[in-house]
Design a protein around this motif. Sequence first.
Motif, mmCIF file in Angstrom:
data_model
loop_
_atom_site.group_PDB
_atom_site.id
_atom_site.type_symbol
_atom_site.label_atom_id
_atom_site.label_comp_id
_atom_site.label_asym_id
_atom_site.label_seq_id
_atom_site.Cartn_x
_atom_site.Cartn_y
_atom_site.Cartn_z
ATOM 1 N N TRP A 171 0.826 -1.192 0.000
ATOM 2 C CA TRP A 171 0.000 0.000 0.000
ATOM 3 C C TRP A 171 0.874 1.261 0.000
ATOM 4 C CZ3 TRP A 171 -0.875 3.824 3.821
ATOM 5 C CH2 TRP A 171 -1.950 4.670 3.546
ATOM 6 N N LEU A 172 1.973 1.243 0.771
ATOM 7 C CA LEU A 172 2.845 2.409 0.850
ATOM 8 C C LEU A 172 3.610 2.662 -0.445
ATOM 9 C CD1 LEU A 172 4.218 2.036 4.476
ATOM 10 C CD2 LEU A 172 2.560 3.711 3.651
ATOM 11 N N LYS A 173 3.761 1.654 -1.271
ATOM 12 C CA LYS A 173 4.457 1.815 -2.551
ATOM 13 C C LYS A 173 3.641 2.629 -3.524
ATOM 14 C CE LYS A 173 7.115 -2.469 -2.378
ATOM 15 N NZ LYS A 173 7.317 -3.788 -3.014
ATOM 16 N N LYS A 174 2.322 2.667 -3.360
ATOM 17 C CA LYS A 174 1.423 3.346 -4.298
ATOM 18 C C LYS A 174 1.497 4.840 -4.175
ATOM 19 C CE LYS A 174 -1.677 -0.550 -4.486
ATOM 20 N NZ LYS A 174 -2.999 -1.065 -4.349
#
Length: 77
Positions: free
Chosen positions: A74-77
């Motif tokens: 999720w944090l990569k998005k």
Amino acid sequence: MNTAELKLDLINHITSIKDKVRLKELLQQLKFQADESLYITSEDEKTAISEARYQIDNGEILSNETVQEEIKEWLKK
């Protein structure tokens, strides 16, 4: 380490913190720990707790490892 030493160590750590956000969080945590008032659970909170217990009872849970991986994605998005 006795109580006086612990207090002094804590004071030393606090005085070294420069980040205002961290200081506010620490103060909030200390106030929360000292608060002995009774917390009244709202109906929404009671419903959420009941739903969570139902999910746990029915195996609708994720491992910590799975959750951590989902957070990373999720944090990569």
